[in-house]
Write an enzyme that holds these catalytic residues in place. Sequence first.
Site, PDB file in Angstrom:
ATOM      1  N   ARG A  59       0.837  -1.197   0.000  1.00 21.04           N
ATOM      2  CA  ARG A  59       0.000   0.000   0.000  1.00 21.04           C
ATOM      3  C   ARG A  59       0.875   1.252   0.000  1.00 21.04           C
ATOM      4  O   ARG A  59       2.039   1.204   0.368  1.00 21.04           O
ATOM      5  CB  ARG A  59      -0.910   0.025   1.236  1.00 21.04           C
ATOM      6  CG  ARG A  59      -2.090  -0.942   1.165  1.00 21.04           C
ATOM      7  CD  ARG A  59      -2.916  -0.881   2.430  1.00 21.04           C
ATOM      8  NE  ARG A  59      -2.089  -1.049   3.603  1.00 21.04           N
ATOM      9  CZ  ARG A  59      -1.664  -0.053   4.366  1.00 21.04           C
ATOM     10  NH1 ARG A  59      -2.025   1.198   4.132  1.00 21.04           N
ATOM     11  NH2 ARG A  59      -0.875  -0.292   5.394  1.00 21.04           N
TER      12      ARG A  59
ATOM     13  N   HIS B 229      -9.030  -3.895  13.446  1.00 14.99           N
ATOM     14  CA  HIS B 229      -8.020  -4.497  12.571  1.00 14.99           C
ATOM     15  C   HIS B 229      -7.492  -5.726  13.307  1.00 14.99           C
ATOM     16  O   HIS B 229      -6.505  -5.651  14.041  1.00 14.99           O
ATOM     17  CB  HIS B 229      -6.899  -3.481  12.295  1.00 14.99           C
ATOM     18  CG  HIS B 229      -5.898  -3.979  11.294  1.00 14.99           C
ATOM     19  ND1 HIS B 229      -4.550  -3.717  11.402  1.00 14.99           N
ATOM     20  CD2 HIS B 229      -6.042  -4.718  10.173  1.00 14.99           C
ATOM     21  CE1 HIS B 229      -3.916  -4.274  10.378  1.00 14.99           C
ATOM     22  NE2 HIS B 229      -4.799  -4.886   9.623  1.00 14.99           N
TER      23      HIS B 229
ATOM     24  N   LYS C  36      -1.435 -12.002  12.663  1.00 12.89           N
ATOM     25  CA  LYS C  36      -2.901 -12.137  12.691  1.00 12.89           C
ATOM     26  C   LYS C  36      -3.359 -13.321  11.833  1.00 12.89           C
ATOM     27  O   LYS C  36      -4.118 -14.174  12.290  1.00 12.89           O
ATOM     28  CB  LYS C  36      -3.587 -10.861  12.148  1.00 12.89           C
ATOM     29  CG  LYS C  36      -3.454  -9.657  13.049  1.00 12.89           C
ATOM     30  CD  LYS C  36      -4.237  -8.460  12.512  1.00 12.89           C
ATOM     31  CE  LYS C  36      -3.775  -7.977  11.130  1.00 12.89           C
ATOM     32  NZ  LYS C  36      -2.359  -7.577  11.073  1.00 12.89           N
ATOM     33  N   THR C  37      -2.895 -13.357  10.583  1.00 12.25           N
ATOM     34  CA  THR C  37      -3.333 -14.426   9.683  1.00 12.25           C
ATOM     35  C   THR C  37      -2.774 -15.773  10.132  1.00 12.25           C
ATOM     36  O   THR C  37      -3.501 -16.766  10.239  1.00 12.25           O
ATOM     37  CB  THR C  37      -2.903 -14.105   8.234  1.00 12.25           C
ATOM     38  OG1 THR C  37      -3.506 -12.866   7.853  1.00 12.25           O
ATOM     39  CG2 THR C  37      -3.340 -15.195   7.263  1.00 12.25           C
TER      40      THR C  37
ATOM     41  N   ASP D 117      -8.464 -10.598   9.214  1.00 14.49           N
ATOM     42  CA  ASP D 117      -7.963  -9.210   9.171  1.00 14.49           C
ATOM     43  C   ASP D 117      -8.908  -8.092   9.630  1.00 14.49           C
ATOM     44  O   ASP D 117      -8.442  -7.104  10.154  1.00 14.49           O
ATOM     45  CB  ASP D 117      -7.510  -8.912   7.739  1.00 14.49           C
ATOM     46  CG  ASP D 117      -6.549  -7.746   7.639  1.00 14.49           C
ATOM     47  OD1 ASP D 117      -5.600  -7.696   8.448  1.00 14.49           O
ATOM     48  OD2 ASP D 117      -6.735  -6.876   6.780  1.00 14.49           O
TER      49      ASP D 117
HETATM   50  P1  ATP Z   1      -1.090  -8.252   7.639  1.00 13.11           P
HETATM   51  O1  ATP Z   1      -1.864  -7.259   8.467  1.00 13.11           O
HETATM   52  O2  ATP Z   1      -0.106  -7.576   6.754  1.00 13.11           O
HETATM   53  O3  ATP Z   1      -1.979  -9.220   6.915  1.00 13.11           O
HETATM   54  P2  ATP Z   1      -0.531 -10.290   9.688  1.00 13.11           P
HETATM   55  O4  ATP Z   1      -0.612  -9.739  11.067  1.00 13.11           O
HETATM   56  O5  ATP Z   1      -1.683 -11.088   9.209  1.00 13.11           O
HETATM   57  O6  ATP Z   1      -0.161  -9.098   8.662  1.00 13.11           O
HETATM   58  P3  ATP Z   1       0.985 -12.636   9.086  1.00 13.11           P
HETATM   59  O7  ATP Z   1       0.598 -12.703   7.653  1.00 13.11           O
HETATM   60  O8  ATP Z   1       0.367 -13.621  10.015  1.00 13.11           O
HETATM   61  O9  ATP Z   1       0.779 -11.164   9.641  1.00 13.11           O
HETATM   62  O10 ATP Z   1       2.560 -12.701   9.138  1.00 13.11           O
HETATM   63  C1  ATP Z   1       3.339 -13.188  10.200  1.00 13.11           C
HETATM   64  C2  ATP Z   1       4.639 -13.683   9.593  1.00 13.11           C
HETATM   65  O11 ATP Z   1       5.609 -13.946  10.582  1.00 13.11           O
HETATM   66  C3  ATP Z   1       4.410 -14.984   8.834  1.00 13.11           C
HETATM   67  O12 ATP Z   1       5.234 -14.969   7.706  1.00 13.11           O
HETATM   68  C4  ATP Z   1       4.868 -16.026   9.855  1.00 13.11           C
HETATM   69  O13 ATP Z   1       5.327 -17.204   9.249  1.00 13.11           O
HETATM   70  C5  ATP Z   1       6.017 -15.301  10.533  1.00 13.11           C
HETATM   71  N1  ATP Z   1       6.330 -15.718  11.917  1.00 13.11           N
HETATM   72  C6  ATP Z   1       7.526 -16.132  12.339  1.00 13.11           C
HETATM   73  N2  ATP Z   1       7.513 -16.403  13.652  1.00 13.11           N
HETATM   74  C7  ATP Z   1       6.260 -16.149  14.085  1.00 13.11           C
HETATM   75  C8  ATP Z   1       5.638 -16.250  15.369  1.00 13.11           C
HETATM   76  N3  ATP Z   1       6.308 -16.638  16.449  1.00 13.11           N
HETATM   77  N4  ATP Z   1       4.332 -15.922  15.450  1.00 13.11           N
HETATM   78  C9  ATP Z   1       3.658 -15.498  14.364  1.00 13.11           C
HETATM   79  N5  ATP Z   1       4.201 -15.380  13.134  1.00 13.11           N
HETATM   80  C10 ATP Z   1       5.501 -15.712  12.983  1.00 13.11           C
HETATM   81 MN    MN Z   2      -3.006 -10.880   7.577  1.00 16.11          MN
END
Ligand code: ATP
Ligand code: MN
Length: 538
Positions: free
Chosen positions: A60, A221, A243-244, A258
């Site tokens: 973004r 969020h 989160k995901t 999300d």
């Molecule tokens: P967005 O808002 O951009 O969608 P998000 O909060 O959903 O972000 P994720 O897509 O879940 O974030 O990304 C977390 C990343 O960190 C993933 O690539 C995951 O494999 C990695 N990761 C590594 N260690 C951890 C951990 N201990 N807990 C969670 N995620 C981890």
């Molecule tokens: Mn996400």
Amino acid sequence: MVSYNQFTKTISLDVYGIKSDKINYQLSPEQLHDITIDKGQGVEASSGALAVNTGEFTGRSPKDRFIVKDDITKDRVWWGDINIPFDADKFDALYNKVVAYLSDKEVYVRDSYACADPDYKLNIRVINEYPWSNLFAYNMFLRPTEAELEHFIPEWTVINAPGFMANPDEDGTRQHNFAILNFSKKIALIGGTGYTGEIKKGIFSALNFILPVFKNTLPMHCSANVGAEGDTAVFFGLSGTGKTTLSTDPNRSLIGDDEHGWTNENTVFNFEGGCYAKVINLSRDNEPEIYDAIKKGAILENVILDEEGHVDFKDTSITQNTRVSYPIYHIENIQQPSIGKNPKHIFFLTADAFGVIPPISKLTPSQAAYHFISGYTAKVAGTEAGVVEPVPSFSACFGAPFMPLHPAKYAEMLSNKMIEAGVNVWLVNTGWTGGPYGVGKRMELRYTRAMINAVLNGDLGLYNYDDYHIHSVFGVAQPRTCPGVPTSVLSPRATWNDDEAYYKMAFKLTNAFRENFKKFEAYCSEEIRRGGPQRYAF
Ligand code: ATP
Ligand code: MN
């Protein structure tokens, strides 16, 4: 020439000023997949997923996100660097240019909606220049039935023209790309960028205004899932904090990854109909559900494929922000419809690259409000060797770029709802352990999962404070033991092997918290201010 129309219905876009004679309405995902490949805009990966490149933008562009200042928004929006005002007349002029541009093109139109709870349903029409962007809309928004489509009246419209370049001098934009919300006209106008995330976050930002202002409902969020007992868990966090990843749990039904609303009828509902996962370093071992969701229907963005169409998830040569979107039904264990009861537990996820925040700790209501307003995570300075200084990043409500109102408004709603519902709030550091970025390493995913499971299964003695150590700097309650996690991991200081260095780094972070919080102090009660760290370096 084959007719791609899945439904016999053909539509006119005259009311929008779009005169295109090639309007593809409501094509099936298979058709959009095939057309994208036919047009040379994408290729099929070995998994069957469509792989595209989004072009110049692979993320973004918050500096190019505007809101039209009009009677609806002028006294309500928290104007500033995040919510940048846009002139209504300039919007009309730019809109006319965009629709003229789309008039000589083949366009893809999709009727869909946001908000899984029927009381909050928002009908959305998405008009795309590219077929794969329209497939993204299919994946990410909720899909009306054929019967619903018969009488579909769009309320909001997303007009998405990645190939249209604005002229900043004439159009009032900052540069050639823009994402502009117009609440009077109910339009999200996106141009000059093919990054699909702008489409979903455009509607999210609109809902973050509409729900609290007109429906007294809290938008969040966050991701959410629900256990076998019907217990909902909610995970807030900035991009990349998990989160995901953490909401996608085979033992719990996914509500969404999300964007959610928390109603006054004690429910939490998903805004969306799909997920948008990061795929950097994705492996089947660590994240099997997400890995297996990458199949026909999914769209991979900005990944590198070998000759056989296998994705190299480690390759970040286009961007670190490689992604996949898929409809939520690509995940096996989902909640249908995407609605849960009041959350029992809320997790604030932070990827602390200073490596000083405990991997899991329990927050008091004051601390929960303080951390929500602060919205801390860290950015790692770079990926090159030797760059060891992490940069703290604060984003109010764990999503400031999408929040048109003042953060205090969302914080107040959340605080009230948390107290009313008697929720437990936990701070989870999914970031670094054993030292800061460059010295320590990322928390193991299996440990983070074990900690979250322990909370959800009731294994972390909630009421017995002897089981907790109050962190001397952050003041949060750190469990002494946790099933499935080595005890040594639970105390960040113990993982460092150098107390002095640890405290020095912790104070560096608490000073950054204090500095950031200054702008909110005037809006916060003494109660909330007390929720901040207990010690700072002077
Ligand atoms: P967005 O808002 O951009 O969608 P998000 O909060 O959903 O972000 P994720 O897509 O879940 O974030 O990304 C977390 C990343 O960190 C993933 O690539 C995951 O494999 C990695 N990761 C590594 N260690 C951890 C951990 N201990 N807990 C969670 N995620 C981890
Ligand atoms: Mn996400």
